[in-house]
Design a protein around this motif. Structure first.
Motif, PDB file in Angstrom:
ATOM      1  N   GLN A 193      -1.803  -0.950  12.274  1.00 42.76           N
ATOM      2  CA  GLN A 193      -3.261  -0.235  12.508  1.00 42.76           C
ATOM      3  C   GLN A 193      -3.406   0.753  11.321  1.00 42.76           C
ATOM      4  O   GLN A 193      -4.314   1.753  11.548  1.00 42.76           O
ATOM      5  CB  GLN A 193      -3.533   0.466  13.919  1.00 42.76           C
ATOM      6  CG  GLN A 193      -3.592  -0.386  15.170  1.00 42.76           C
ATOM      7  CD  GLN A 193      -3.816   0.080  16.391  1.00 42.76           C
ATOM      8  OE1 GLN A 193      -4.208   1.289  16.455  1.00 42.76           O
ATOM      9  NE2 GLN A 193      -3.408  -0.805  17.337  1.00 42.76           N
ATOM     10  N   ASP A 194      -2.504   0.685  10.562  1.00 43.29           N
ATOM     11  CA  ASP A 194      -2.474   1.389   9.253  1.00 43.29           C
ATOM     12  C   ASP A 194      -3.817   1.357   8.479  1.00 43.29           C
ATOM     13  O   ASP A 194      -4.326   0.191   7.920  1.00 43.29           O
ATOM     14  CB  ASP A 194      -1.456   1.055   8.427  1.00 43.29           C
ATOM     15  CG  ASP A 194      -1.319   2.237   7.072  1.00 43.29           C
ATOM     16  OD1 ASP A 194      -2.205   3.174   7.006  1.00 43.29           O
ATOM     17  OD2 ASP A 194      -0.814   1.743   5.905  1.00 43.29           O
ATOM     18  N   LYS A 195      -4.571   2.385   8.322  1.00 44.79           N
ATOM     19  CA  LYS A 195      -6.202   2.396   7.772  1.00 44.79           C
ATOM     20  C   LYS A 195      -5.640   2.554   6.175  1.00 44.79           C
ATOM     21  O   LYS A 195      -7.091   2.483   5.445  1.00 44.79           O
ATOM     22  CB  LYS A 195      -6.904   3.232   8.304  1.00 44.79           C
ATOM     23  CG  LYS A 195      -7.120   3.128   9.642  1.00 44.79           C
ATOM     24  CD  LYS A 195      -7.940   4.116  10.446  1.00 44.79           C
ATOM     25  CE  LYS A 195      -8.387   3.968  12.048  1.00 44.79           C
ATOM     26  NZ  LYS A 195      -7.129   3.682  12.730  1.00 44.79           N
ATOM     27  N   THR A 196      -4.734   2.737   5.498  1.00 46.34           N
ATOM     28  CA  THR A 196      -4.704   2.986   4.176  1.00 46.34           C
ATOM     29  C   THR A 196      -4.925   1.568   3.428  1.00 46.34           C
ATOM     30  O   THR A 196      -4.365   0.835   3.931  1.00 46.34           O
ATOM     31  CB  THR A 196      -3.240   3.329   3.645  1.00 46.34           C
ATOM     32  OG1 THR A 196      -2.866   4.620   4.503  1.00 46.34           O
ATOM     33  CG2 THR A 196      -2.994   3.833   2.479  1.00 46.34           C
ATOM     34  N   GLY A 200      -6.078  -3.193  -1.926  1.00 51.86           N
ATOM     35  CA  GLY A 200      -5.536  -3.956  -0.686  1.00 51.86           C
ATOM     36  C   GLY A 200      -4.021  -3.832  -0.163  1.00 51.86           C
ATOM     37  O   GLY A 200      -3.668  -4.585   0.678  1.00 51.86           O
ATOM     38  N   LEU A 201      -3.554  -2.777  -0.442  1.00 51.70           N
ATOM     39  CA  LEU A 201      -2.172  -2.244  -0.158  1.00 51.70           C
ATOM     40  C   LEU A 201      -2.146  -1.337   0.928  1.00 51.70           C
ATOM     41  O   LEU A 201      -3.018  -0.358   0.769  1.00 51.70           O
ATOM     42  CB  LEU A 201      -1.270  -2.031  -1.177  1.00 51.70           C
ATOM     43  CG  LEU A 201      -1.272  -2.978  -2.383  1.00 51.70           C
ATOM     44  CD1 LEU A 201      -0.466  -2.480  -3.420  1.00 51.70           C
ATOM     45  CD2 LEU A 201      -0.565  -4.125  -2.141  1.00 51.70           C
ATOM     46  N   PHE A 206       3.444   0.304  -0.168  1.00 49.69           N
ATOM     47  CA  PHE A 206       4.055   1.351  -1.118  1.00 49.69           C
ATOM     48  C   PHE A 206       5.552   1.528  -1.007  1.00 49.69           C
ATOM     49  O   PHE A 206       5.997   2.036  -2.079  1.00 49.69           O
ATOM     50  CB  PHE A 206       3.049   2.621  -1.235  1.00 49.69           C
ATOM     51  CG  PHE A 206       1.729   2.327  -1.781  1.00 49.69           C
ATOM     52  CD1 PHE A 206       1.464   2.237  -3.386  1.00 49.69           C
ATOM     53  CD2 PHE A 206       0.595   1.940  -1.020  1.00 49.69           C
ATOM     54  CE1 PHE A 206       0.325   1.971  -3.748  1.00 49.69           C
ATOM     55  CE2 PHE A 206      -0.676   1.874  -1.694  1.00 49.69           C
ATOM     56  CZ  PHE A 206      -0.867   1.610  -2.932  1.00 49.69           C
ATOM     57  N   SER A 207       5.990   1.493   0.319  1.00 51.48           N
ATOM     58  CA  SER A 207       7.428   1.842   0.557  1.00 51.48           C
ATOM     59  C   SER A 207       8.166   0.863   0.035  1.00 51.48           C
ATOM     60  O   SER A 207       9.054   0.993  -0.836  1.00 51.48           O
ATOM     61  CB  SER A 207       7.538   1.434   1.927  1.00 51.48           C
ATOM     62  OG  SER A 207       8.939   1.604   2.432  1.00 51.48           O
ATOM     63  N   ALA A 298       3.192  -7.145  -9.108  1.00 52.75           N
ATOM     64  CA  ALA A 298       3.928  -8.177  -8.366  1.00 52.75           C
ATOM     65  C   ALA A 298       3.574  -8.129  -6.914  1.00 52.75           C
ATOM     66  O   ALA A 298       3.231  -9.163  -6.390  1.00 52.75           O
ATOM     67  CB  ALA A 298       5.319  -8.009  -8.586  1.00 52.75           C
ATOM     68  N   VAL A 299       3.718  -6.934  -6.445  1.00 50.89           N
ATOM     69  CA  VAL A 299       3.338  -6.672  -5.075  1.00 50.89           C
ATOM     70  C   VAL A 299       1.933  -7.002  -4.723  1.00 50.89           C
ATOM     71  O   VAL A 299       1.500  -7.610  -3.653  1.00 50.89           O
ATOM     72  CB  VAL A 299       3.879  -5.245  -4.428  1.00 50.89           C
ATOM     73  CG1 VAL A 299       3.145  -5.250  -3.205  1.00 50.89           C
ATOM     74  CG2 VAL A 299       5.236  -5.090  -4.578  1.00 50.89           C
TER      75      VAL A 299
END
Length: 502
Positions: A193-196, A200-201, A206-207, A298-299
């Motif tokens: 449920q991460d709204k960040t 699109g990431l 980002f981790s 790449a990610v």
């Protein structure tokens, strides 16, 4: 519906299984589950069986326990149940929590995972090389720092894969199952449920970028110590943000998030107290910018690619669920006029009084006919009491060469003089080899001269019905709908057999 443990035990490709299960027109019924297992190569038979007969069941079977398809294994007087997670129940608990549905299965070689390439061995090899290099060429503090970076990369990759439906046993073991009062566990609540969303990431993506970058920069310590220190200090912002969301927004703590935070804190401590302050170098900064840009790109690329694949699968599942609806298939099947063949005995195999009679109009030299024959012959093998098959070759002697005439004569001789299985073997052998001499050896290696007039008459019937192009399936006199792939017939056979009106 979650049945990860069951899928893992049967060694099935989870994504393929879920795709086929979701696309079944009877999803999420027991029939859909059974058909999907059959499609994936796990032969099974489903029963509605009263509990009084469950003592007679084999050591392993599938049942619906607590509204979830589960693998049940007898273990002494208790039962081990595998669905979303593993648990042990006694007989009374199992009976109370189960429906009467029972599915007996047989694992086959086709049930193995169909993954094209497994990247994990390569990933582990890279990790091993980095660790060996660190231990041989760097200080113990630098080696530990790199080890923490690799741990962060691994966990972040598991989270990345989990976004697209892949099960992670590592994440699952860390997070655990939901409590009685929870519908999802704390990890799912925080991560899914991460709204960040930046290009699109998510925050977890980002981790992955962060730890991958540090894993590379760590190889060049102590020259990159200045840059590495800077990143570890910036990570304080991420730590604070994550703790704030968990404590005050979602009001629950995610064990995986806390593990990542522990890694970040560990790296922060090591870089603060043990890394020497080397002078700032513009060249290293430039290389760092290029490195992060490449990793970031790449990610984003793989994230977009996997999102598109997931959307396509969802769309295809909806379309296939509609397409595989039996009533729709039947209406398309009955669109064309029924074909009444006079000759239904020539090259006919299987029981003569079956409910479903399939004819395949083909040509021995047709390139596409091999797969079509394989499909119907497999159906005949699977449903020997319910399906009969007639092979209707298009054969006109005046247009055939000597080899074709001899081949048809040899087929006719085998059909008239040998058991049905040998005729089917001859057809299979022909489509595998396309070698007339190998078929002739089956009749003794001498030229045959059989009466092929029934084949000629059958070809004329095909022509009069407009069946000149091959291969074509005819089901109880109705031509197989063109908008369906030939392989789709396997999804409708059970209902064709049970349909009293067809």
């Amino acid at each position: 519906m979650i049945f990860d443990k069951l899928i893992n035990y049967l060694k099935l490709d989870k994504q393929e299984f879920i795709f086929q299960f979701n696309s079944h027109p009877n999803y999420p019924s027991a029939l859909a589950f059974s058909d999907t297992l059959n499609f994936m190569g796990v032969k099974n038979d489903a029963y509605e069986l009263d509990k009084e007969y469950w003592n007679e069941l084999p050591e392993e079977f599938i049942a619906i326990v607590e509204n979830s398809f589960s693998l049940v294994k007898k273990s002494g007087t208790n039962y081990s149940v595998y669905s979303e997670k593993a648990k042990t129940l006694n007989k009374e608990e199992l009976y109370n929590k189960s429906t009467n549905f029972v599915l007996l299965f047989e694992k086959t070689e086709n049930a193995e995972s169909k993954m094209v390439f497994n990247f994990k061995p390569v990933l582990y090899a890279i990790f091993a090389v980095i660790l060996i290099y660190s231990l041989l060429n760097q200080t113990i503090q630098e080696a530990i720092f790199n080890l923490l970076s690799l741990a962060g990369v691994y966990i972040s990759l598991e989270l990345f894969n989990q976004k697209f439906g892949n099960t992670s046993t590592v994440i699952g073991s860390i997070c655990g199952a939901p409590t009685v009062t929870q519908t999802v566990n704390a990890c799912d609540k925080i991560i899914k449920q991460d709204k960040t969303s930046i290009l699109g990431l998510k925050f977890s993506d980002f981790s992955l970028i962060y730890f991958t970058g540090l894993a590379v920069l760590g190889l060049f310590l102590p020259a990159t110590a200045y840059i590495v220190k800077g990143f570890t200090f910036v990570s304080i912002l991420a730590i604070g943000y994550s703790l704030y969301v968990q404590a005050f927004v979602e009001k629950t703590f995610c064990k995986v998030c806390l593990l990542i935070i522990s890694i970040l804190v560990g790296q922060l401590v090591i870089s603060s107290f043990f890394f020497e302050n080397y002078s700032f170098a513009v060249g290293i900064l430039l290389l760092t910018v290029i490195l992060w840009a490449l990793i970031f790109s790449a990610v984003i690329y793989f994230n977009t690619l996997l999102e598109q694949k997931e959307e396509i699968q969802k769309s295809n599942a909806k379309n296939l669920r509609f397409k595989r609806n039996y009533e729709l298939f039947k209406s398309q099947l009955l669109t064309k006029d029924k074909i009444d063949f006079q000759d239904t005995q020539t090259f006919s195999v299987g029981k003569k009084d079956t409910k479903v009679r399939i004819s395949i109009v083909s040509n021995p030299y047709c390139g596409f006919c091999k797969d079509a024959h394989k499909i119907v012959e497999n159906l005949l093998e699977k449903y020997p009491d319910d399906i009969s098959l007639q092979m209707r070759f298009n054969y006109i002697p005046e247009r055939a060469n000597e080899k074709y005439n001899q081949l048809i004569s040899d087929f006719t001789h085998i059909y008239n003089n040998k058991p049905e299985k040998e005729f089917l073997h001859a057809i299979e052998k022909w489509f595998e080899t396309k070698d007339e001499s190998q078929i002739n050896t089956l009749v003794g290696g001498v030229p045959t001269s059989e009466n092929v007039s029934p084949l000629v008459a059958m070809s004329m019937e095909n022509s009069n019905a407009g069946l000149n192009f091959t291969p074509v399936f005819i089901i109880n006199g109705y031509q197989y709908p063109e908008r369906y792939d030939r392989e789709d017939i396997v999804f409708f056979v059970d209902e064709l057999i049970e349909d009293e009106d067809f």
